[in-house]
Design an enzyme around this catalytic site. Structure first.
Site, PDB file in Angstrom:
ATOM      1  CG  ASP A 204      -1.722   1.187   1.399  1.00  9.30           C
ATOM      2  OD1 ASP A 204      -2.310   1.607   0.392  1.00  9.30           O
ATOM      3  OD2 ASP A 204      -1.788   1.753   2.511  1.00  9.30           O
TER       4      ASP A 204
ATOM      5  N   GLY B 121      -6.463   4.754  -7.103  1.00  9.88           N
ATOM      6  CA  GLY B 121      -6.849   5.991  -6.426  1.00  9.88           C
ATOM      7  C   GLY B 121      -5.637   6.858  -6.122  1.00  9.88           C
ATOM      8  CB  ILE B 122      -3.393   9.037  -7.768  1.00  9.60           C
ATOM      9  CG1 ILE B 122      -2.774   7.686  -8.172  1.00  9.60           C
ATOM     10  CG2 ILE B 122      -2.298  10.049  -7.399  1.00  9.60           C
ATOM     11  CD1 ILE B 122      -1.744   7.090  -7.227  1.00  9.60           C
TER      12      ILE B 122
ATOM     13  CB  CYS C  26      -6.242  12.655  -0.031  1.00  3.61           C
ATOM     14  SG  CYS C  26      -5.108  12.661  -1.326  1.00  3.61           S
TER      15      CYS C  26
ATOM     16  NE  ARG D  34      -2.990   9.569  12.751  1.00  5.10           N
ATOM     17  CZ  ARG D  34      -2.148   9.564  13.782  1.00  5.10           C
ATOM     18  NH1 ARG D  34      -1.935  10.666  14.470  1.00  5.10           N
ATOM     19  NH2 ARG D  34      -1.528   8.463  14.130  1.00  5.10           N
ATOM     20  N   GLY D  35      -5.387  11.396   7.597  1.00  4.82           N
ATOM     21  CA  GLY D  35      -4.729  10.783   6.448  1.00  4.82           C
ATOM     22  C   GLY D  35      -3.453  10.105   6.886  1.00  4.82           C
TER      23      GLY D  35
ATOM     24  N   GLY E  97      -0.912  10.272   5.247  1.00  3.68           N
ATOM     25  CA  GLY E  97       0.142  11.205   4.874  1.00  3.68           C
ATOM     26  C   GLY E  97       0.094  12.472   5.714  1.00  3.68           C
TER      27      GLY E  97
ATOM     28  NE  ARG F 228      -1.110   4.587   1.835  1.00  8.93           N
ATOM     29  CZ  ARG F 228      -1.860   5.302   0.989  1.00  8.93           C
ATOM     30  NH1 ARG F 228      -1.677   6.592   0.846  1.00  8.93           N
ATOM     31  NH2 ARG F 228      -2.814   4.700   0.285  1.00  8.93           N
TER      32      ARG F 228
ATOM     33  CD  GLU G 264       2.163  13.434  -1.064  1.00  7.95           C
ATOM     34  OE1 GLU G 264       1.316  12.754  -1.659  1.00  7.95           O
ATOM     35  OE2 GLU G 264       3.379  13.421  -1.353  1.00  7.95           O
TER      36      GLU G 264
ATOM     37  CG  HIS H 115     -26.738  16.497  -2.798  1.00  7.81           C
ATOM     38  ND1 HIS H 115     -26.209  15.717  -1.788  1.00  7.81           N
ATOM     39  CD2 HIS H 115     -25.872  16.418  -3.838  1.00  7.81           C
ATOM     40  CE1 HIS H 115     -25.058  15.197  -2.208  1.00  7.81           C
ATOM     41  NE2 HIS H 115     -24.829  15.598  -3.442  1.00  7.81           N
TER      42      HIS H 115
END
Ligand code: XMP
Length: 518
Positions: free
Chosen positions: A274, A324-325, A331, A412-413, A415, A427, A446, A502
């Site tokens: 990962d 997924g970037i 992120c 939390r991320g 990164g 990572r 990040e 929505h």
């Protein structure tokens, strides 16, 4: 063509119409060749003529080439989302959890063992006593292990009796030997036996435990309680012996080989390499090494976002690809590095390569509503990975926070500064930074740190997600996930349509369990 000038010498007139003349043809061509990438909110799925009832669809799918799931939901390898409690809840509801790796390899392997122990149909190394141990010793063993009956085995491992609390009450002499009071007429079954047959024997003979024997030696123990437990979770992803399936994340740092070995020894089902950039030589080298050392291990590699990356990963023999970037809720890769690929197009591009190879796609990040999962699967994914949607659940490891009378959980991320300080630096390829007192100032995050509303049970969240998926499958007329790929017809929508999607022109007075409005 001459531009009309005003008095001050500035260009006037219709700039738009003349635009191709402002820059060179080469520049115009370059700009025209920039593709538009779309994400979930940019599209909707058109309803199709359908005879598919939501209640009748199959949500079964492949997580990897060899491991299937009953629902296509995977919990993210994040230190505020997946440790053993979340992985247990995910597997019991038909999905799977990927244990995060911000801990020592041994500790992560222990998390795998906790998942494996949480449910089993056969206890493989039951606690036993010897015939010449005393009643006092047997009682101590029972109390220490919280069990109420012990198989009695001789020095060859052969089963010669069973000692129950009732047997022990037949004497007041605590020094008496076990063999004097044990039940010798033991009902056993040959190993292996199906849960149904084992249950029948236990019910017929009014016993709670059934020792399994192989050539007269004790080789396992089944209990009525364990069999009934598994009945409660009909969707559970288990192996033949009833152990829940679990995946674990690894990185590319110096501890990776040791980590993979520890995880394999703990019987992990899937390893996920990962990283933030799966299409990089360090990741590919690590994947090749893992593949060589453990040829039969199910191996996932990520994250990527392009067809070329998918080709390269398929060439090295991965069992699933994580896509997924930059779509993740926490992120900041896209704003920090200027790099990313809007998720719906990224999944479609990778699917253009994977569809003929049988390598499943995990769409990782950016899922905010069940409808986004329906779109990701329709685009070609086999499963979706969830961070923010699960971080607020009771079973996530994030800490609870009370603010303004409402309950939240931290999220939390990986990164983010906090997570990278704890151990997820590799990572983001920043593991060369020494963990000294200046670490924080040397890291380039990040991701961000925050909190999400508390949501209660993972099981209820997955129930709503699966319900949304079933409904979507009914609308597009697909009775299986594989059929979604061919049935799905996407249309692009405008910002006005997005507002229409929505709830609007209403003040919501009762919260829906599957809509938060954000
Ligand atoms: P969601 O949107 O479900 O996304 O919360 C979860 C996924 O986001 C990725 N992730 C990150 N990406 N910086 C990133 O660029 C980060 O700090 C970060 N942390 C997690 C990851 O793929 C996860 O599954």
């Amino acid at each position: 063509m001459e531009q009309p000038n005003d008095k001050n010498g500035e260009v006037t007139g219709n700039i738009q119409a003349d635009a191709p003349n402002v820059y060179s043809q080469a520049t115009a061509d370059r700009i025209a060749s920039i593709p538009t990438y779309l994400t979930f909110d940019d599209v909707l799925l058109l309803p199709q003529s359908s005879d598919v009832l939501p209640s009748a669809v199959s949500t079964k799918t492949q997580f990897t080439r060899n491991l299937s799931l009953k629902v296509p939901f995977v919990s993210a390898a994040m230190d505020t989302v997946t440790e053993s409690s979340m992985a247990i809840a995910m597997a019991k509801s038909g999905g799977i959890g990927v244990l995060h790796r911000s801990m020592e390899p041994i500790a992560q392997a222990d998390e795998v063992r906790k998942v494996k122990r949480a449910s089993s149909l056969v206890i493989r190394q039951p606690i036993t006593v010897n015939p010449d141990q005393s009643i006092l010793e047997a009682r101590t063993i029972m109390r220490a292990n919280n069990v109420h009956g012990l198989p009695v085995i001789d020095e060859h491992g052969s089963l010669i009796g069973i000692l129950t609390t009732r047997d022990m009450r037949s004497t007041n002499d605590l020094d008496e030997k076990v063999e004097k009071v044990m039940t010798t007429n033991v009902i056993t079954a040959n190993d292996p036996i199906s849960p149904e047959d084992a249950r029948e024997i236990m019910v017929k003979n009014k016993i709670e435990k059934l020792p399994l024997v192989t050539n007269a030696r004790l080789s396992g123990l089944m209990t009525l309680r364990d069999i009934s437990q598994t009945d409660k979770f009909p969707l559970a992803n288990t192996d033949d012996e009833g152990h829940l399936a679990v995946a674990a994340a690894v990185g590319t740092d110096a501890s990776t080989d040791e980590r993979v070995e520890e995880l394999v020894n703990a019987n992990v089902d899937v390893i996920v390499i990962d990283t933030a950039h799966g299409h990089s030589s360090r990741v590919i080298e690590t994947a090749l090494r893992v593949r060589k050392n453990f040829p039969d291990l199910q191996l996932i590699v990520g994250n990527i976002a392009t067809a070329q990356a998918a080709k390269d990963l398929i060439d090295i023999g991965v069992d699933a690809i994580k896509v997924g970037i930059g779509p993740g809720s926490i992120c900041t890769t896209r704003v920090v590095a200027g790099v990313g690929a809007p998720q719906l197009s990224a999944v479609m591009d990778v699917f253009s390569i994977t569809k003929s190879s049988g390598v499943p796609i995990i769409a990782d990040g950016g899922i905010r509503h069940s409808g986004d999962a329906v779109k990701a699967l329709s685009a070609g994914a086999s499963t979706v990975m969830l961070g923010t949607m699960l971080a607020g659940c009771k079973e996530s490891p994030g800490e609870q926070i009370m603010r303004d009378g409402h309950l939240y959980k931290s999220f939390r991320g990986m990164g983010s500064l906090g997570a990278m300080k704890r151990g997820s630096r590799d990572r983001y390829f920043q593991d060369h930074m020494e963990a000294d007192e200046d670490l924080e100032s040397k890291l380039v995050p990040e991701g961000v740190e925050g909190m999400v509303p508390y949501k209660g049970d993972t099981r209820s969240v997955l129930y709503q997600l699966a319900g949304g998926l079933r409904s979507g499958m009914g609308y597009i007329g697909a009775d299986t996930i594989a059929n979604m790929y061919t049935q799905a017809q996407f249309v692009r929508v405008t910002p006005a349509a997005l507002r229409e999607n929505h709830p609007h022109d209403v003040i919501i007075t009762h919260e829906a369990p599957n809509y938060s409005g954000s």
